[in-house]
Design a protein around this motif. Structure first.
Motif, mmCIF file in Angstrom:
data_model
loop_
_atom_site.group_PDB
_atom_site.id
_atom_site.type_symbol
_atom_site.label_atom_id
_atom_site.label_comp_id
_atom_site.label_asym_id
_atom_site.label_seq_id
_atom_site.Cartn_x
_atom_site.Cartn_y
_atom_site.Cartn_z
ATOM 1 N N LEU A 274 -9.907 32.010 -39.046
ATOM 2 C CA LEU A 274 -11.048 31.510 -38.280
ATOM 3 C C LEU A 274 -10.653 31.292 -36.822
ATOM 4 O O LEU A 274 -11.404 31.645 -35.895
ATOM 5 N N PHE A 275 -9.460 30.722 -36.628
ATOM 6 C CA PHE A 275 -8.980 30.482 -35.264
ATOM 7 C C PHE A 275 -8.875 31.803 -34.497
ATOM 8 O O PHE A 275 -9.262 31.896 -33.326
ATOM 9 N N LEU A 278 -12.356 33.013 -33.624
ATOM 10 C CA LEU A 278 -12.939 32.135 -32.611
ATOM 11 C C LEU A 278 -12.334 32.420 -31.236
ATOM 12 O O LEU A 278 -13.057 32.498 -30.227
ATOM 13 N N SER A 279 -11.018 32.578 -31.205
ATOM 14 C CA SER A 279 -10.368 32.839 -29.912
ATOM 15 C C SER A 279 -10.864 34.166 -29.328
ATOM 16 O O SER A 279 -11.044 34.296 -28.121
ATOM 17 N N MET A 280 -11.134 35.136 -30.203
ATOM 18 C CA MET A 280 -11.610 36.442 -29.723
ATOM 19 C C MET A 280 -12.998 36.342 -29.086
ATOM 20 O O MET A 280 -13.227 36.887 -28.005
ATOM 21 N N ALA A 320 11.443 30.766 -31.760
ATOM 22 C CA ALA A 320 10.166 30.790 -31.024
ATOM 23 C C ALA A 320 8.981 31.149 -31.911
ATOM 24 O O ALA A 320 7.941 31.582 -31.421
ATOM 25 N N TYR A 321 9.115 30.951 -33.232
ATOM 26 C CA TYR A 321 8.011 31.290 -34.125
ATOM 27 C C TYR A 321 6.782 30.431 -33.810
ATOM 28 O O TYR A 321 6.905 29.234 -33.563
ATOM 29 N N GLY A 322 5.613 31.032 -33.842
ATOM 30 C CA GLY A 322 4.367 30.312 -33.578
ATOM 31 C C GLY A 322 3.965 30.325 -32.114
ATOM 32 O O GLY A 322 2.891 29.826 -31.755
ATOM 33 N N MET A 323 4.836 30.916 -31.272
ATOM 34 C CA MET A 323 4.537 30.925 -29.841
ATOM 35 C C MET A 323 3.231 31.664 -29.539
ATOM 36 O O MET A 323 2.441 31.232 -28.709
ATOM 37 N N SER A 324 2.993 32.770 -30.263
ATOM 38 C CA SER A 324 1.795 33.567 -29.953
ATOM 39 C C SER A 324 0.524 32.754 -30.207
ATOM 40 O O SER A 324 -0.424 32.806 -29.418
ATOM 41 N N GLU A 325 0.513 31.966 -31.294
ATOM 42 C CA GLU A 325 -0.669 31.139 -31.590
ATOM 43 C C GLU A 325 -0.875 30.094 -30.496
ATOM 44 O O GLU A 325 -2.000 29.831 -30.070
#
Lengths: 371, 243
Positions: A274-275, A278-280, A320-325
């Motif tokens: 969903l995130f 939504l971001s798109m 750095a995992y999760g950086m893209s989110e």
């Protein structure tokens, strides 16, 4: 109360009326042609490159594009954030998988599945369409009482509905294999061409929906539901029709996804998905089909680039995992503050818009003369 | 010869937490005439319009058009029976183009898309808004937004048009333009108009009859020149010392 126009203004007005009927190719349908051309162009180029890794990313992104277009159809035209949408993507994914799997494979993988479901068997495309239909029917059954609700209350009830759908998908073992992975078996059926074909159909449909009488009525309920009511619009009815249509496209995207990834869990159709959607729509602009299209393109490219960076950093010893989110979330916040209508500003890509972009700007002085 | 329709309200009442906002009000309008609904601030004029257009639920009363009871209908069902309105604070579909805004008025009463587009084009031309047909409504000037709201209402081909303070925010010249537009409308389009406004110059020159409310009750009815001299109206507007 006719204004006394100058001769020039009258000529301009007459010319504009004469050359611009309501449905004008350059101002309206060129949007579909341009979006389809861009998508097909990228698709053919990637196919020509013949790098399986990139082709996989593209196919997955095109499925996400279909999903985001369905999300935009309701959110963009009604102005209501539909939290439950990813639930319908999940329903479509599981339902189409149940429809398409070999009965013997289902009996082996999910022995506790209801016998009538085990016996079902359809070819790939009918199974995907049937899955979308199931999502649409479920939306049609549950949505009516929710359509009267607007603003925060409307969003909260949609969120509650998402939780109900997610719990059912993750716990109803006789249908979805419960919390365990549902593996379809066989080979990938959603190829790059299948995904592209469906994406072209969905782009055309979503744009047609927006420009249709129903889409226009739904947009009035977004802008001012009091004025809509006093103009003869039953906004509960048009919201309902939009919601159910959106669920069908979500279900379709889910079916294509399950036949691409070949193993699914309910967790794939929850908050992170969903995130992403939504971001798109926020970054692209929720009020236009072009906004959803370019939002999907931008976020996909950003995520892929950032993931490569994450991997590089992790290899060099920096976790750095999760950086893209995080980066996409910050980008979304910045857009909401600085450009709430996204990169497209709620407008559609069209030949006319492109012409205006490259046309030298005319400024008007205080006397109204152009210079 | 075009037929005459009658919009009739009888015994209309509405209270908010015990306060009577509209108290047993009755009135009748025929197509071809303009009735002015006036009264001091808080006298119940807008509440009256909200009640007859179904935006508020009435406590009592009967609302009919040609004996057809519209008083029990939902707001969205009323325009198709010939009654439409505009708002004191302009309510347009701000992201829709001017053309689409007007088309909605026609689509809302069941016209097909092509017909709705043709009706909208004609109205935009008639009201001098054709040049702005593709512009989003939010980008129009205040004057043009007022006109666009009237165009949207007219697109429904109504028999009765309720205008809630159409001159609010307009300058003198624009109000004169509005007068010119509205004064010929009943005859040209065979409609009846109920207008609420505080601009007494507009009201006195435009209306065939006036209906005056104070504290939700009717205190006077009649021709503008008679109502102007009514002592109760003078007191309502200027206070008891004026009488």
């Amino acid at each position: 109360m006719k204004r006394n126009n100058t001769a020039d203004e009258n000529t301009l007005a007459a010319a504009s009326l004469g050359s611009r009927p309501y449905f004008n190719f350059s101002s309206k349908w060129s949007t579909v042609v341009l979006l389809v051309a861009i998508l097909s162009g990228i698709g053919v180029f990637i196919w020509w490159l013949n790098i399986p890794f990139i082709e996989d990313i593209f196919t997955s992104s095109v499925i996400t594009l279909i999903s985001v277009l369905g999300f935009q159809l309701y959110m963009g035209n009604s102005g209501i954030l539909n939290w439950s949408y990813v639930g319908y993507v999940g329903i479509g994914a599981f339902a189409s998988a149940i429809f398409s799997m070999e009965p013997s494979l289902k009996a082996m993988q999910i022995p506790i599945m209801y016998p009538f479901l085990q016996k079902l068997h359809l070819p790939f495309i009918p199974a995907v369409l049937a899955g979308a239909l199931v999502a649409m029917i479920i939306a049609a059954v549950v949505a009516w009482p929710l359509m009267r609700l607007s603003d925060a209350v409307g969003s909260i009830t949609q969120f509650a509905l998402l939780i109900v759908i997610n719990v059912l998908l993750s716990q109803w073992a006789e249908v979805t294999n419960g919390p365990r992975t549902f593996t379809l078996g066989g080979s990938r059926q959603t190829t790059i061409w299948v995904a592209l074909g469906f994406a072209i159909l969905v782009i055309t449909f979503v744009y047609y929906f927006k420009e249709s009488s129903l889409g226009m009525k739904l947009r009035t309920s977004r802008d001012d539901r009091y004025a809509a009511r006093s103009s003869g619009i039953n906004f509960v009815k048009v919201r309902y029709q939009g919601y159910v249509t959106s669920a069908f496209i979500g279900g379709l995207a889910g079916g294509l996804y399950s036949h691409y990834i070949l193993s699914i869990t309910a967790g794939s159709f929850y908050m992170s998905e969903l995130f992403k959607l939504l971001s798109m729509v926020v970054i692209g602009g929720s009020m236009s089909v072009s906004g959803a299209f370019f939002g999907a393109l931008i976020v996909t490219l950003a995520q892929q680039g950032l993931r490569q960076l994450e991997l590089g950093l992790t290899r060099s010893g920096f976790e750095a995992y999760g950086m893209s989110e995080i980066v996409v979330a910050i980008l979304m916040i910045l857009f909401l503050i600085l450009r709430p209508n996204g990169v497209t500003g709620g407008r559609e890509l069209s030949l006319e818009a492109l012409r205006n972009l490259f046309r030298p700007k005319q400024y008007t002085n205080n006397n109204g003369n152009k210079k | 010869m075009e037929s005459t329709s009658i919009f009739e309200v009888s015994g209309l009442s509405k209270s908010f937490a015990g306060l009577k906002a509209v108290d047993n009000v009755s009135m009748k309008i025929k197509t071809g005439e303009i009735l002015g609904l006036i009264g001091p601030n808080g006298s119940g004029k807008t509440t009256f319009i909200n009640l007859v257009t179904g935006m508020l639920e009435k406590d009592a009363g009967r609302i009919t058009i040609d004996q057809h009871n519209i008083g029990e209908m939902q707001a969205y069902q009323i325009p198709v029976h010939g009654l439409v309105r505009t708002y004191q604070t302009i309510r347009l579909f701000k992201h829709l183009s001017s053309l689409e805004n007007v088309m909605i008025g026609a689509l809302g009463v069941g016209m097909k898309r092509k017909q709705a587009a043709a009706v909208a084009e004609d109205l935009l031309e008639e009201l001098g808004l054709s040049e702005r047909r593709d512009a989003p409504a939010q980008g129009l000037t205040f004057r043009d937004q007022r006109l666009l709201e009237i165009a949207r209402a007219l697109a429904a081909k109504p028999r009765f048009l309720l205008l809630d303070e159409p001159a609010a925010g307009l300058n003198e010249e624009e109000t004169d333009e509005l007068f010119a537009l509205l004064s010929v409308m009943p005859e040209q389009k065979n409609i009846g108009i109920l207008i609420v406004d505080h601009d007494m110059r507009l009201i006195m020159n435009l209306c065939n009859r006036l209906h005056v409310l104070n504290y939700g009750q009717t205190i006077a009815e009649g021709k503008p020149e008679d109502v102007r001299r009514n002592p109760e109206v003078v007191v309502a507007y200027l206070g008891s010392e004026a009488s």
